[in-house]
Scaffold this motif. Sequence first.
Motif, PDB file in Angstrom:
ATOM      1  N   LEU A 113      22.317 -24.801   5.511  1.00 37.07           N
ATOM      2  CA  LEU A 113      22.616 -25.690   4.389  1.00 37.07           C
ATOM      3  C   LEU A 113      21.454 -26.635   4.107  1.00 37.07           C
ATOM      4  CD1 LEU A 113      26.330 -26.616   5.200  1.00 37.07           C
ATOM      5  CD2 LEU A 113      25.481 -24.953   3.519  1.00 37.07           C
ATOM      6  N   TYR A 114      20.822 -27.117   5.166  1.00 31.64           N
ATOM      7  CA  TYR A 114      19.650 -27.984   5.021  1.00 31.64           C
ATOM      8  C   TYR A 114      18.555 -27.258   4.245  1.00 31.64           C
ATOM      9  CZ  TYR A 114      15.240 -30.163   6.562  1.00 31.64           C
ATOM     10  OH  TYR A 114      13.987 -30.723   6.608  1.00 31.64           O
ATOM     11  N   ALA A 115      18.315 -25.980   4.593  1.00 39.18           N
ATOM     12  CA  ALA A 115      17.267 -25.220   3.920  1.00 39.18           C
ATOM     13  C   ALA A 115      17.596 -25.018   2.449  1.00 39.18           C
ATOM     14  CB  ALA A 115      17.080 -23.868   4.613  1.00 39.18           C
ATOM     15  N   ARG A 116      18.860 -24.778   2.149  1.00 40.69           N
ATOM     16  CA  ARG A 116      19.243 -24.524   0.763  1.00 40.69           C
ATOM     17  C   ARG A 116      19.284 -25.797  -0.068  1.00 40.69           C
ATOM     18  NH1 ARG A 116      25.286 -22.765  -0.389  1.00 40.69           N
ATOM     19  NH2 ARG A 116      25.485 -25.027  -0.134  1.00 40.69           N
ATOM     20  N   LEU A 131      15.790 -28.415   1.086  1.00 37.11           N
ATOM     21  CA  LEU A 131      14.470 -27.839   0.823  1.00 37.11           C
ATOM     22  C   LEU A 131      14.449 -26.957  -0.416  1.00 37.11           C
ATOM     23  CD1 LEU A 131      13.432 -26.829   4.473  1.00 37.11           C
ATOM     24  CD2 LEU A 131      13.015 -28.993   3.279  1.00 37.11           C
ATOM     25  N   GLY A 132      15.627 -26.610  -0.942  1.00 39.22           N
ATOM     26  CA  GLY A 132      15.689 -25.798  -2.150  1.00 39.22           C
ATOM     27  C   GLY A 132      15.284 -24.353  -1.955  1.00 39.22           C
ATOM     28  N   LEU A 133      15.528 -23.794  -0.767  1.00 40.26           N
ATOM     29  CA  LEU A 133      15.104 -22.434  -0.462  1.00 40.26           C
ATOM     30  C   LEU A 133      16.196 -21.412  -0.774  1.00 40.26           C
ATOM     31  CD1 LEU A 133      13.286 -22.966   2.957  1.00 40.26           C
ATOM     32  CD2 LEU A 133      12.228 -22.484   0.744  1.00 40.26           C
ATOM     33  N   SER A 134      15.775 -20.218  -1.152  1.00 40.95           N
ATOM     34  CA  SER A 134      16.681 -19.095  -1.322  1.00 40.95           C
ATOM     35  C   SER A 134      16.962 -18.483   0.048  1.00 40.95           C
ATOM     36  CB  SER A 134      16.045 -18.036  -2.223  1.00 40.95           C
ATOM     37  OG  SER A 134      14.881 -17.499  -1.589  1.00 40.95           O
ATOM     38  N   TYR A 141      14.786 -18.933   3.408  1.00 40.98           N
ATOM     39  CA  TYR A 141      15.394 -19.339   4.688  1.00 40.98           C
ATOM     40  C   TYR A 141      14.970 -18.382   5.796  1.00 40.98           C
ATOM     41  CZ  TYR A 141      19.060 -19.864   8.213  1.00 40.98           C
ATOM     42  OH  TYR A 141      19.749 -20.023   9.390  1.00 40.98           O
ATOM     43  N   GLY A 142      14.955 -17.080   5.496  1.00 43.54           N
ATOM     44  CA  GLY A 142      14.534 -16.108   6.500  1.00 43.54           C
ATOM     45  C   GLY A 142      13.094 -16.317   6.924  1.00 43.54           C
TER      46      GLY A 142
END
Length: 413
Positions: free
Chosen positions: A248-251, A254-257, A261-262
């Motif tokens: 959730l933090y990454a999404r 950080l706004g990552l897909s 994230y991978g």
Amino acid sequence: MRTLLGPRLGVGFNRLWTASAVSNLGDGVTMVAGPLLLVSVTSSPALIAGGAIAGQLPWLLFGLISGAYVDRLDRRRLIIVVNLIRAVVLTVLTAAIATGHATVPLIYAVIFVLGCAETAADTAAGALLPAVVAPQHLDRANARLGATFTVINQFAAKPFGAWLYGIAAAVPFGLDALTFVIAAALVATLPLSRPAVTSETPAPRRSLRAEISEGLQWLWRHPVLRATAVAMGLSNIVFCAAFAIFVLYARDRLGLSAVGYGFLLTAFAAGGLIGSLVAVPLTRRFGATAILRADLIVESAVHATLAWTTSPWIAAGALVLFSTHGMMWGITVATLRQRVVPPHLLGRVGSVYALLESGGAAAIGSLIGGLLAGVWGLTTPFWLASAAMAAIAVGAWRPLRHATTLTNHSRYA
């Protein structure tokens, strides 16, 4: 690279190293294929999450007991038997998948048995290493094992496992069964430079509780190892509290897909490989005390950086640093433990570290992190983890002052 390629550590280590590499390949493949298999037979989030619990539960239930048996039994034979048991269990699962009879209870049972076997095999392998490697080379041996785990388990095995699962669902599990047979055969040929369990006059057999208590008391009376054990247990709680909501933090932060994230997760593996390369030269240059103290400071700084930043690049850099220091800590502490713990207690003392790393700390931290993030936001667990690690560093600072002396002057050298 000199840390990993030289000096030669002997035929015994090479066989143990190869066995570790082969089993790491199988473990990594199953780590990916297992969740995919569960998703194919159930769509229930609770049942899917239960697979992770089934794998963690053995460490809570049997981690310390396995340590006692590692000190009771011939460690080489124990690893062989446990690996063959794992091969049989995986063969049963492979056959069930191939014939369309895989069910959630069967998958849970296999995961649980594999977890139980892991508590014995991993503890025994750590305690067996001083029997095949001279004390002055234990740091290099641990670095090579760490690098092997990172390259094979973290980098190569996971995409390979997903590819194999795409060919046929049963294939990854059949391969894992084969890797355990190969690993057992390699361990069976180990030439030991010293007994797998050392005891000049065998003590009378006591209860498991008494033997476990002896290991715990020895560890608690040793100020440096007590400090590293307590610091590791507490740091794992705060780490899991922060990283329980990392997806959730990454999404959201950080706004990552999903793809981003991978890629972010590969930073962990990259840092682990770097740590395995630099741990030995840095420890020999600056001493174990400086390295362990620096590791605690770095972890506090990394948590604060992740709480502060919204840049994926800064976060990735922080994660590389985090896993670099984590590998350095692991290699340094494992070497220290193998050099100073009496051989007949290596299993029990090692099982305490394994329990703190693989069992209760992870479950407690994950629960705390989810609750904190749900109430106060995604960055709260990271800020609290940073503050907690600073406090842990202060508490461990003085007890760690003798780590260098102990590492360089083992009583068993």
